[in-house]
Design a protein around this motif. Structure first.
Motif, PDB file in Angstrom:
ATOM      1  N   ALA A  91       0.836  -1.210   0.000  1.00 45.38           N
ATOM      2  CA  ALA A  91       0.000   0.000   0.000  1.00 45.38           C
ATOM      3  C   ALA A  91       0.867   1.254   0.000  1.00 45.38           C
ATOM      4  O   ALA A  91       0.580   2.227  -0.713  1.00 45.38           O
ATOM      5  N   LEU A  92       1.938   1.244   0.777  1.00 44.38           N
ATOM      6  CA  LEU A  92       2.837   2.404   0.840  1.00 44.38           C
ATOM      7  C   LEU A  92       3.455   2.681  -0.530  1.00 44.38           C
ATOM      8  O   LEU A  92       3.459   3.818  -1.000  1.00 44.38           O
ATOM      9  N   LEU A  93       3.982   1.635  -1.174  1.00 45.25           N
ATOM     10  CA  LEU A  93       4.646   1.825  -2.469  1.00 45.25           C
ATOM     11  C   LEU A  93       3.647   2.218  -3.556  1.00 45.25           C
ATOM     12  O   LEU A  93       3.976   2.995  -4.463  1.00 45.25           O
ATOM     13  N   ALA A  94       2.413   1.717  -3.454  1.00 46.07           N
ATOM     14  CA  ALA A  94       1.375   2.099  -4.423  1.00 46.07           C
ATOM     15  C   ALA A  94       1.038   3.579  -4.264  1.00 46.07           C
ATOM     16  O   ALA A  94       0.894   4.315  -5.248  1.00 46.07           O
ATOM     17  N   ARG A  95       0.925   4.031  -3.016  1.00 50.67           N
ATOM     18  CA  ARG A  95       0.643   5.450  -2.760  1.00 50.67           C
ATOM     19  C   ARG A  95       1.822   6.315  -3.198  1.00 50.67           C
ATOM     20  O   ARG A  95       1.633   7.411  -3.723  1.00 50.67           O
ATOM     21  N   ALA A  96       3.033   5.807  -2.981  1.00 49.02           N
ATOM     22  CA  ALA A  96       4.234   6.551  -3.393  1.00 49.02           C
ATOM     23  C   ALA A  96       4.266   6.724  -4.907  1.00 49.02           C
ATOM     24  O   ALA A  96       4.586   7.794  -5.421  1.00 49.02           O
ATOM     25  N   ALA A  97       3.897   5.665  -5.624  1.00 52.22           N
ATOM     26  CA  ALA A  97       3.913   5.701  -7.087  1.00 52.22           C
ATOM     27  C   ALA A  97       2.955   6.759  -7.625  1.00 52.22           C
ATOM     28  O   ALA A  97       3.220   7.391  -8.642  1.00 52.22           O
ATOM     29  N   GLU A  98       1.843   6.966  -6.921  1.00 50.72           N
ATOM     30  CA  GLU A  98       0.824   7.930  -7.368  1.00 50.72           C
ATOM     31  C   GLU A  98       1.056   9.340  -6.823  1.00 50.72           C
ATOM     32  O   GLU A  98       0.362  10.274  -7.206  1.00 50.72           O
ATOM     33  N   ALA A 140       2.341  13.083  -5.921  1.00 43.10           N
ATOM     34  CA  ALA A 140       2.752  14.194  -6.789  1.00 43.10           C
ATOM     35  C   ALA A 140       4.255  14.452  -6.669  1.00 43.10           C
ATOM     36  O   ALA A 140       4.906  14.826  -7.636  1.00 43.10           O
ATOM     37  N   ASP A 141       4.804  14.258  -5.479  1.00 39.73           N
ATOM     38  CA  ASP A 141       6.223  14.514  -5.247  1.00 39.73           C
ATOM     39  C   ASP A 141       6.766  13.449  -4.290  1.00 39.73           C
ATOM     40  O   ASP A 141       6.449  13.447  -3.104  1.00 39.73           O
ATOM     41  N   ALA A 142       7.589  12.573  -4.821  1.00 46.21           N
ATOM     42  CA  ALA A 142       8.103  11.451  -4.016  1.00 46.21           C
ATOM     43  C   ALA A 142       8.940  11.930  -2.838  1.00 46.21           C
ATOM     44  O   ALA A 142       8.936  11.323  -1.774  1.00 46.21           O
ATOM     45  N   ASN A 143       9.666  13.040  -3.017  1.00 48.99           N
ATOM     46  CA  ASN A 143      10.529  13.531  -1.943  1.00 48.99           C
ATOM     47  C   ASN A 143       9.727  14.051  -0.759  1.00 48.99           C
ATOM     48  O   ASN A 143      10.115  13.882   0.386  1.00 48.99           O
ATOM     49  N   VAL A 144       8.599  14.670  -1.045  1.00 42.60           N
ATOM     50  CA  VAL A 144       7.722  15.134   0.032  1.00 42.60           C
ATOM     51  C   VAL A 144       6.996  13.933   0.645  1.00 42.60           C
ATOM     52  O   VAL A 144       6.874  13.812   1.859  1.00 42.60           O
ATOM     53  N   PHE A 145       6.559  13.018  -0.207  1.00 41.25           N
ATOM     54  CA  PHE A 145       5.840  11.824   0.265  1.00 41.25           C
ATOM     55  C   PHE A 145       6.696  11.012   1.233  1.00 41.25           C
ATOM     56  O   PHE A 145       6.249  10.616   2.306  1.00 41.25           O
ATOM     57  N   VAL A 146       7.934  10.754   0.858  1.00 39.92           N
ATOM     58  CA  VAL A 146       8.796   9.914   1.702  1.00 39.92           C
ATOM     59  C   VAL A 146       9.084  10.599   3.031  1.00 39.92           C
ATOM     60  O   VAL A 146       9.138   9.961   4.078  1.00 39.92           O
ATOM     61  N   ALA A 154       9.718   4.009  -6.706  1.00 37.80           N
ATOM     62  CA  ALA A 154       8.330   3.668  -7.061  1.00 37.80           C
ATOM     63  C   ALA A 154       7.691   4.814  -7.838  1.00 37.80           C
ATOM     64  O   ALA A 154       7.004   4.599  -8.839  1.00 37.80           O
ATOM     65  N   ARG A 155       7.945   6.035  -7.402  1.00 37.80           N
ATOM     66  CA  ARG A 155       7.384   7.204  -8.098  1.00 37.80           C
ATOM     67  C   ARG A 155       8.035   7.361  -9.470  1.00 37.80           C
ATOM     68  O   ARG A 155       7.355   7.619 -10.462  1.00 37.80           O
ATOM     69  N   ARG A 156       9.363   7.195  -9.513  1.00 38.66           N
ATOM     70  CA  ARG A 156      10.079   7.357 -10.790  1.00 38.66           C
ATOM     71  C   ARG A 156       9.643   6.293 -11.796  1.00 38.66           C
ATOM     72  O   ARG A 156       9.378   6.594 -12.955  1.00 38.66           O
ATOM     73  N   ASP A 157       9.545   5.049 -11.342  1.00 38.58           N
ATOM     74  CA  ASP A 157       9.131   3.954 -12.237  1.00 38.58           C
ATOM     75  C   ASP A 157       7.715   4.180 -12.763  1.00 38.58           C
ATOM     76  O   ASP A 157       7.423   3.899 -13.919  1.00 38.58           O
ATOM     77  N   HIS A 158       6.848   4.705 -11.882  1.00 34.97           N
ATOM     78  CA  HIS A 158       5.470   4.985 -12.285  1.00 34.97           C
ATOM     79  C   HIS A 158       5.456   6.086 -13.363  1.00 34.97           C
ATOM     80  O   HIS A 158       4.730   5.992 -14.351  1.00 34.97           O
ATOM     81  N   ALA A 159       6.274   7.114 -13.155  1.00 38.64           N
ATOM     82  CA  ALA A 159       6.341   8.218 -14.121  1.00 38.64           C
ATOM     83  C   ALA A 159       6.855   7.716 -15.472  1.00 38.64           C
ATOM     84  O   ALA A 159       6.343   8.112 -16.530  1.00 38.64           O
ATOM     85  N   LEU A 160       7.850   6.831 -15.434  1.00 38.67           N
ATOM     86  CA  LEU A 160       8.387   6.264 -16.688  1.00 38.67           C
ATOM     87  C   LEU A 160       7.335   5.424 -17.403  1.00 38.67           C
ATOM     88  O   LEU A 160       7.204   5.482 -18.625  1.00 38.67           O
ATOM     89  N   ALA A 161       6.582   4.652 -16.632  1.00 38.20           N
ATOM     90  CA  ALA A 161       5.524   3.813 -17.222  1.00 38.20           C
ATOM     91  C   ALA A 161       4.428   4.678 -17.838  1.00 38.20           C
ATOM     92  O   ALA A 161       3.921   4.377 -18.922  1.00 38.20           O
TER      93      ALA A 161
END
Length: 198
Positions: free
Chosen positions: A88-95, A97-103, A165-172
């Motif tokens: 759930a954490l990684l799914a939310r991270a992937a979605e 807006a900003d991974a650095n703020v999210f983490v 997770a966020r970067r991979d989602h953005a690439l996909a």
């Protein structure tokens, strides 16, 4: 183990202490990661320090209730809880807006939740609380060593995976956008002609 010390209080003190990281870590039982993207320092407790807070009692009780509600054997129930929390954490991270703020906002809650599940499982089984010496059975399939370096290894690895997770989602998403580019009329006509010949 009851305490009036809160996690928020300890973290707030660390943030107010300025840049003497070594002294803060030594005195407060915390560790930190530099978030170079935002220019901030993210403090998090060691698993030992977490157990000294009132938050630990609440978190362990909440995890214990979830384990009790499961129909699976204790070890399986705890392992499933750990896996679903991480997923759930990684799914939310992937979605996000900003991974650095999210983490920054989600690192400590996830670390402490994970340790609470491990401690609740140990209490329910009547065994000693995990102490970093050996890996508890509930963590056998878990991708991180939750207790190494007092939790520092877990935090660092999780931090990197959240960013990835966020970067991979953005690439996909970008790859999907490219795949959905409008097809020219000429290409459609050519495809229709080829299909007609078959």
């Amino acid at each position: 183990m009851s305490s009036t010390t809160t996690l928020a209080g300890i973290l707030s003190e660390a943030n107010a202490a300025g840049h003497d990281h070594a002294a803060t870590e030594k005195n407060n039982g915390l560790q930190h990661i530099h978030n170079h993207a935002t220019g901030s320092i993210v403090w998090f407790p060691t698993w030992k320090k977490f157990r000294e807070t009132s938050d630990w009692t609440d978190a362990v009780q909440a995890a214990a209730a979830e384990l009790k509600a499961s129909s699976a054997p204790l070890e399986e129930a705890a392992a499933a809880l750990l896996a679903s929390d991480l997923e759930a954490l990684l799914a939310r991270a992937a979605e996000s807006a900003d991974a650095n703020v999210f983490v920054q906002e989600n690192l400590t809650p996830h670390l402490t939740r994970t340790w609470a599940v491990g401690d609740a499982a140990a209490q329910a089984a009547g065994t000693d609380l995990p102490n970093g010496g050996t890996t508890p059975a509930v963590f056998a399939a878990y991708p991180y060593d939750a207790y190494a370096q007092d939790g520092g290894a877990f935090a660092t690895a999780l931090w990197n995976d959240v960013i990835d997770a966020r970067r991979d989602h953005a690439l996909a998403e970008e790859a999907a956008r490219k795949a959905l580019k409008p097809v020219s009329r000429k290409a459609l006509k050519n495809a229709a002609r080829k299909a007609a010949r078959r």
